[in-house]
Write an enzyme that holds these catalytic residues in place. Structure first.
Site, PDB file in Angstrom:
ATOM      1  N   ASP A 144      64.457 119.703  -4.046  1.00 34.71           N
ATOM      2  CA  ASP A 144      64.373 118.687  -5.093  1.00 34.71           C
ATOM      3  C   ASP A 144      63.122 117.836  -4.988  1.00 34.71           C
ATOM      4  OD1 ASP A 144      66.617 119.059  -6.533  1.00 34.71           O
ATOM      5  OD2 ASP A 144      67.816 117.593  -5.474  1.00 34.71           O
ATOM      6  N   PRO A 188      73.212  96.331 -14.042  1.00 31.98           N
ATOM      7  CA  PRO A 188      71.768  96.137 -13.894  1.00 31.98           C
ATOM      8  C   PRO A 188      71.439  95.258 -12.689  1.00 31.98           C
ATOM      9  CG  PRO A 188      72.589  95.022 -15.865  1.00 31.98           C
ATOM     10  CD  PRO A 188      73.723  95.802 -15.300  1.00 31.98           C
ATOM     11  N   GLU A 191      77.875  92.199 -19.916  1.00 35.24           N
ATOM     12  CA  GLU A 191      78.078  90.839 -19.390  1.00 35.24           C
ATOM     13  C   GLU A 191      78.884  90.876 -18.101  1.00 35.24           C
ATOM     14  OE1 GLU A 191      77.379  90.761 -23.720  1.00 35.24           O
ATOM     15  OE2 GLU A 191      78.738  91.846 -22.370  1.00 35.24           O
ATOM     16  N   ARG A 221      75.656 117.942  -8.531  1.00 35.27           N
ATOM     17  CA  ARG A 221      74.726 119.055  -8.356  1.00 35.27           C
ATOM     18  C   ARG A 221      74.403 119.278  -6.875  1.00 35.27           C
ATOM     19  NH1 ARG A 221      69.446 117.762  -7.418  1.00 35.27           N
ATOM     20  NH2 ARG A 221      68.648 119.738  -8.255  1.00 35.27           N
TER      21      ARG A 221
HETATM   22  N1  LIG Z   1      70.984 100.119 -14.599  1.00 36.87           N
HETATM   23  C1  LIG Z   1      71.821  99.577 -15.572  1.00 36.87           C
HETATM   24  C2  LIG Z   1      73.209  99.497 -15.539  1.00 36.87           C
HETATM   25  C3  LIG Z   1      73.570  98.867 -16.712  1.00 36.87           C
HETATM   26  C4  LIG Z   1      74.908  98.513 -17.131  1.00 36.87           C
HETATM   27  C5  LIG Z   1      76.073  98.775 -16.486  1.00 36.87           C
HETATM   28  C6  LIG Z   1      77.195  98.260 -17.155  1.00 36.87           C
HETATM   29  C7  LIG Z   1      76.895  97.612 -18.305  1.00 36.87           C
HETATM   30  S1  LIG Z   1      75.193  97.638 -18.546  1.00 36.87           S
HETATM   31  N2  LIG Z   1      72.470  98.580 -17.411  1.00 36.87           N
HETATM   32  N3  LIG Z   1      71.400  99.022 -16.704  1.00 36.87           N
END
Ligand SMILES: Nc1cc(-c2cccs2)n[nH]1
Length: 239
Positions: A169, A85, A112, A154
């Site tokens: 697209d 994330p 984590e 794709r």
């Molecule tokens: N965009 C996104 C990636 C993730 C995770 C990747 C690995 C564990 S959580 N959450 N949101």
């Protein structure tokens, strides 16, 4: 292209072998390897994570295990992709970049995270991208890998039956796709827009671009400011 995925949940990647992607594998357009990270553990408990230095919730994935796994899976021409994330946004543009690579390795961590030294060490030998598929938090990277692999594969020549659909697209011209219709002409008293049945392709193209501009302005106005200089003609701007 070869793709490898390292994960503690290899079965989560089974969908990669289904449908369109499965056919691409059968046709030799891509090779996919899925590897269980625990195969590189050395202790009797097959531990892959440990408590975070500095305290805090959850666990962090151990550098030794990941280091050994990536040493075996990555090669001379690998680009390493680590879903997180905290990563740079995964976009259609990045999907096109990945589609041009010889070898992608996806490292699926837990929320984590993986000990940062794994990424820092790998970056000494290969390109490494920490990538986010959106501003929300998953439990692990596996679902993000399914999303990215589908978006990348794709784009490979021969994978999509109708070559046009990849070029046409959403985002290919920087705009969102407008509405689509098929038969019947009227359904639950809702009619297909007349212009689409006119056979006048200049008018149809104009109508489709107008709907794409309207939808983009309404749902993703920030995309309009990213369009290359001169993308909008005077008709577009009059909308
Ligand atoms: N965009 C996104 C990636 C993730 C995770 C990747 C690995 C564990 S959580 N959450 N949101």
């Amino acid at each position: 292209m070869r793709l490898d995925v390292v994960t503690i949940f290899p079965e989560y990647l089974d969908p990669l072998r289904a449908a369109l992607l499965g056919r691409a594998i059968d046709r030799g357009l891509i090779e996919i390897g899925v590897h269980d990270l625990r195969d590189w553990t050395h202790d009797v408990h097959r531990a892959v994570d440990d408590a975070p230095y500095g305290g805090g919730p959850g666990m962090v994935m151990k550098p030794q295990v990941w280091g050994d796994a990536l040493d075996d899976v990555c090669g001379e021409r690998t680009r390493l992709v680590v879903p997180t994330p905290a990563g740079r946004p995964f976009t259609q543009e990045l999907a096109h970049e990945y589609a041009a690579e010889q070898h992608l390795v996806f490292a699926c961590g837990r929320y984590e995270g993986i000990d940062q030294r794994v990424i820092d060490d790998a970056a000494r030998r290969m390109p490494v991208d920490e990538v986010s598929i959106g501003d929300y938090v998953l439990v692990g990277g596996e679902a993000a890998v399914l999303v990215m692999v589908e978006a990348v594969v794709r784009l490979l020549p021969g994978v999509l039956g109708n070559a046009r659909s990849a070029e046409e697209d959403s985002f290919s011209d920087g705009l969102l796709e407008g509405p689509s219709y098929t038969r019947p002409e009227v359904w639950r008293e809702l009619a297909v827009p007349e212009v689409l049945r006119s056979g006048n392709h200049a008018l149809i193209d104009r109508w489709r671009r107008d709907r794409a501009l309207e939808r983009t302005a309404e749902r993703r106005p920030e995309l309009l400011s990213r369009l290359p200089e001169g993308s909008l003609d005077k008709h577009d701007l009059a909308l």
